[in-house]
Design a protein around this motif. Structure first.
Motif, mmCIF file in Angstrom:
data_model
loop_
_atom_site.group_PDB
_atom_site.id
_atom_site.type_symbol
_atom_site.label_atom_id
_atom_site.label_comp_id
_atom_site.label_asym_id
_atom_site.label_seq_id
_atom_site.Cartn_x
_atom_site.Cartn_y
_atom_site.Cartn_z
ATOM 1 N N PRO A 11 -30.256 15.737 21.244
ATOM 2 C CA PRO A 11 -29.833 14.855 20.148
ATOM 3 C C PRO A 11 -28.458 14.241 20.379
ATOM 4 C CG PRO A 11 -30.859 16.830 19.264
ATOM 5 C CD PRO A 11 -30.736 17.048 20.740
ATOM 6 N N GLU A 12 -27.525 15.022 20.880
ATOM 7 C CA GLU A 12 -26.173 14.514 21.107
ATOM 8 C C GLU A 12 -26.170 13.418 22.172
ATOM 9 O OE1 GLU A 12 -27.059 17.744 21.092
ATOM 10 O OE2 GLU A 12 -26.288 18.140 19.054
ATOM 11 N N GLN A 13 -26.951 13.609 23.229
ATOM 12 C CA GLN A 13 -27.022 12.594 24.279
ATOM 13 C C GLN A 13 -27.633 11.299 23.758
ATOM 14 O OE1 GLN A 13 -29.208 15.024 27.098
ATOM 15 N NE2 GLN A 13 -27.416 15.170 28.462
ATOM 16 N N LEU A 14 -28.697 11.406 22.975
ATOM 17 C CA LEU A 14 -29.329 10.195 22.442
ATOM 18 C C LEU A 14 -28.407 9.468 21.471
ATOM 19 C CD1 LEU A 14 -31.849 11.350 23.832
ATOM 20 C CD2 LEU A 14 -33.186 10.545 21.877
ATOM 21 N N LYS A 15 -27.698 10.210 20.632
ATOM 22 C CA LYS A 15 -26.769 9.560 19.699
ATOM 23 C C LYS A 15 -25.690 8.784 20.449
ATOM 24 C CE LYS A 15 -27.360 13.034 16.059
ATOM 25 N NZ LYS A 15 -26.701 14.149 15.329
ATOM 26 N N GLN A 16 -25.187 9.342 21.537
ATOM 27 C CA GLN A 16 -24.153 8.648 22.312
ATOM 28 C C GLN A 16 -24.722 7.400 22.976
ATOM 29 O OE1 GLN A 16 -20.697 9.168 22.590
ATOM 30 N NE2 GLN A 16 -21.025 7.116 23.423
ATOM 31 N N ARG A 17 -25.918 7.499 23.533
ATOM 32 C CA ARG A 17 -26.504 6.322 24.177
ATOM 33 C C ARG A 17 -26.785 5.223 23.160
ATOM 34 N NH1 ARG A 17 -30.197 10.414 27.650
ATOM 35 N NH2 ARG A 17 -28.511 11.084 29.055
ATOM 36 N N ILE A 18 -27.239 5.621 21.976
ATOM 37 C CA ILE A 18 -27.480 4.634 20.924
ATOM 38 C C ILE A 18 -26.168 3.991 20.489
ATOM 39 C CG2 ILE A 18 -28.216 4.372 18.512
ATOM 40 C CD1 ILE A 18 -30.355 6.583 19.181
ATOM 41 N N ALA A 19 -25.106 4.782 20.387
ATOM 42 C CA ALA A 19 -23.786 4.231 20.054
ATOM 43 C C ALA A 19 -23.330 3.234 21.106
ATOM 44 C CB ALA A 19 -22.763 5.353 19.897
ATOM 45 N N ASP A 20 -23.639 3.494 22.369
ATOM 46 C CA ASP A 20 -23.278 2.566 23.437
ATOM 47 C C ASP A 20 -23.986 1.223 23.258
ATOM 48 O OD1 ASP A 20 -21.702 4.542 24.555
ATOM 49 O OD2 ASP A 20 -23.202 5.144 26.047
ATOM 50 N N TYR A 21 -25.255 1.260 22.866
ATOM 51 C CA TYR A 21 -25.981 0.012 22.603
ATOM 52 C C TYR A 21 -25.397 -0.715 21.390
ATOM 53 C CZ TYR A 21 -29.618 0.901 26.071
ATOM 54 O OH TYR A 21 -30.286 1.091 27.259
ATOM 55 N N GLU A 22 -25.082 0.032 20.351
ATOM 56 C CA GLU A 22 -24.439 -0.595 19.188
ATOM 57 C C GLU A 22 -23.151 -1.288 19.594
ATOM 58 O OE1 GLU A 22 -25.267 1.568 15.042
ATOM 59 O OE2 GLU A 22 -24.304 2.894 16.496
ATOM 60 N N GLY A 23 -22.428 -0.676 20.526
ATOM 61 C CA GLY A 23 -21.150 -1.219 20.947
ATOM 62 C C GLY A 23 -21.242 -2.581 21.604
ATOM 63 N N VAL A 24 -22.400 -2.910 22.181
ATOM 64 C CA VAL A 24 -22.559 -4.228 22.805
ATOM 65 C C VAL A 24 -23.319 -5.201 21.903
ATOM 66 C CG1 VAL A 24 -22.401 -3.258 25.124
ATOM 67 C CG2 VAL A 24 -24.666 -3.611 24.090
ATOM 68 N N GLY A 25 -23.610 -4.772 20.673
ATOM 69 C CA GLY A 25 -24.189 -5.704 19.705
ATOM 70 C C GLY A 25 -25.648 -5.518 19.382
ATOM 71 N N LEU A 26 -26.287 -4.438 19.862
ATOM 72 C CA LEU A 26 -27.690 -4.203 19.520
ATOM 73 C C LEU A 26 -27.785 -3.702 18.084
ATOM 74 C CD1 LEU A 26 -30.449 -4.318 21.138
ATOM 75 C CD2 LEU A 26 -30.320 -1.824 21.143
ATOM 76 N N ASP A 27 -28.738 -4.262 17.320
ATOM 77 C CA ASP A 27 -28.883 -3.937 15.897
ATOM 78 C C ASP A 27 -30.100 -3.070 15.588
ATOM 79 O OD1 ASP A 27 -26.805 -5.922 14.969
ATOM 80 O OD2 ASP A 27 -28.243 -7.312 15.852
ATOM 81 N N LEU A 28 -31.117 -3.131 16.470
ATOM 82 C CA LEU A 28 -32.417 -2.580 16.129
ATOM 83 C C LEU A 28 -33.061 -1.948 17.346
ATOM 84 C CD1 LEU A 28 -34.997 -2.386 14.252
ATOM 85 C CD2 LEU A 28 -35.580 -4.687 15.089
ATOM 86 N N LEU A 29 -33.546 -0.705 17.197
ATOM 87 C CA LEU A 29 -34.359 -0.051 18.216
ATOM 88 C C LEU A 29 -35.812 -0.042 17.764
ATOM 89 C CD1 LEU A 29 -32.176 3.000 19.269
ATOM 90 C CD2 LEU A 29 -32.867 1.097 20.745
ATOM 91 N N LEU A 30 -36.706 -0.445 18.657
ATOM 92 C CA LEU A 30 -38.143 -0.440 18.399
ATOM 93 C C LEU A 30 -38.745 0.666 19.247
ATOM 94 C CD1 LEU A 30 -38.515 -4.302 18.585
ATOM 95 C CD2 LEU A 30 -38.641 -2.914 16.507
ATOM 96 N N LEU A 31 -39.023 1.797 18.614
ATOM 97 C CA LEU A 31 -39.277 3.039 19.335
ATOM 98 C C LEU A 31 -40.758 3.340 19.500
ATOM 99 C CD1 LEU A 31 -36.562 5.161 17.534
ATOM 100 C CD2 LEU A 31 -36.444 4.295 19.884
#
Length: 333
Positions: free
Chosen positions: A294-314
């Motif tokens: 969970p911690e690794q996924l949260k960090q990777r998702i934060a990295d995507y947010e940091g470049v402007g991604l708004d939505l994950l389609l899982l």
């Protein structure tokens, strides 16, 4: 970050795992109702009449009748439905989609897809355009749909479509968000001019970042939403997550879901072996590497947010169980 999930209209999302559930309305309904209870914001309903994941002879739910039914049994989630212009006459589509939006209380959005599967179009007796013509058709198709949704009477005369003082009433409760994806210049030009959201296949952060910058430049100041497909595996340890990744990507005899593989692939034999694993999951879903704790996924998702991604389609499998796990450990955790 907003979290969406792909509705399992083809049953599951793994081309080389044969024990996933077959496509069924009952499962789709139960998944949608539960998803909004545990924190998912959106469902994406893909539109293909043939099953590209499990093999063309396997069941595939119709996108738009499924969307209407999902609209009636859910309350909060956005319902993003794929639509391929060469499969839908635009004036009739505008009328039907406006009604689906009314059923949902204004929660409909479109994922506009310029068709890629020539064999499917041929089977159904439909026109399949050359690459750039697909985007020309899509742009004109959107002109008609938007015109009918915004004007009392709408006339249009174009290369592909005409209307004569056409009426669409009732209109949507609100103007649906228009999502689209594509990586060619023709696709990006159409999206920047006609749509309000850009969706991408899965890629690492350093590949997604310049795509977002480029589309913002092309949109010339108009606000845009950015989404990306990804396959998620969350486990308590990296070793457990890796074992699950190995399970879903170990390819032995090519199953029916690989019928389009050689059309999709180009490259050397080494690339072929690597891409056999990648093709096990659709839409380049493994490239974002949402695999780990969970911690690794949260960090990777934060990295995507940091470049402007708004939505994950899982995508996940088995879907109901894995969506519960992801919600508890990542969305709510």
């Amino acid at each position: 970050m907003r979290y969406g999930y792909w509705m399992p209209v083809f049953g599951g999302w793994l081309r080389n795992v044969d024990d996933e559930r077959p496509a069924s309305w009952d499962y789709a309904r139960d998944l949608a109702v539960r998803a909004e209870q545990i924190g998912y914001d959106l469902t994406l309903i893909a539109e293909l009449n043939l099953n590209d994941i499990k093999g063309v002879d396997q069941p595939a739910l119709d996108a738009w009748s499924t969307a209407a039914a999902i609209a009636a049994v859910t309350k909060t989630q956005e319902i993003m439905v794929a639509v391929r212009p060469n499969f839908h006459q635009p004036a009739l589509f505008a009328k039907a989609a406006a009604n689906v939006d009314r059923i949902s209380g204004g929660r409909l959005s479109l994922n506009v897809v310029s068709s890629w599967w020539a064999d499917e179009a041929k089977q159904y007796g439909l026109q399949f355009d050359a690459h750039d013509d697909r985007y020309a058709r899509t742009s004109e198709w959107l002109d008609v749909v938007k015109g009918l949704w915004t004007e009392e009477r709408f006339s249009f005369s174009g290369r592909f479509y005409t209307t004569d003082q056409a009426i669409c009433s009732p209109k949507p409760a609100k103007m649906p968000t228009l999502y689209a994806g594509g990586e060619s210049d023709a696709a990006k030009a159409m999206i920047a001019g006609q749509c309000s959201a850009y969706v991408m296949h899965g890629d690492p952060v350093d590949a997604v970042a310049p795509k977002i910058v480029d589309m913002k430049r092309r949109a010339n100041g108009r606000p845009m939403t950015f989404g990306m497909a990804a396959y998620a595996i969350v486990r308590d340890s990296e070793a457990e997550a890796q074992r699950e990744l190995d399970r879903i990507t170990t390819v032995r005899d090519l199953p029916a879901g690989y019928d389009n593989f050689d059309q999709w692939l180009s490259g050397t034999q080494l690339e072929r072996e690597l891409k056999l694993r990648e093709y096990a999951v659709s839409n380049r879903g493994l490239r974002p590497n949402l695999v780990g704790t969970p911690e690794q996924l949260k960090q990777r998702i934060a990295d995507y947010e940091g470049v402007g991604l708004d939505l994950l389609l899982l995508q996940m499998s088995p879907q109901a169980e894995e969506m519960e796990r992801f919600a508890a450990q990542v969305i709510q955790g």
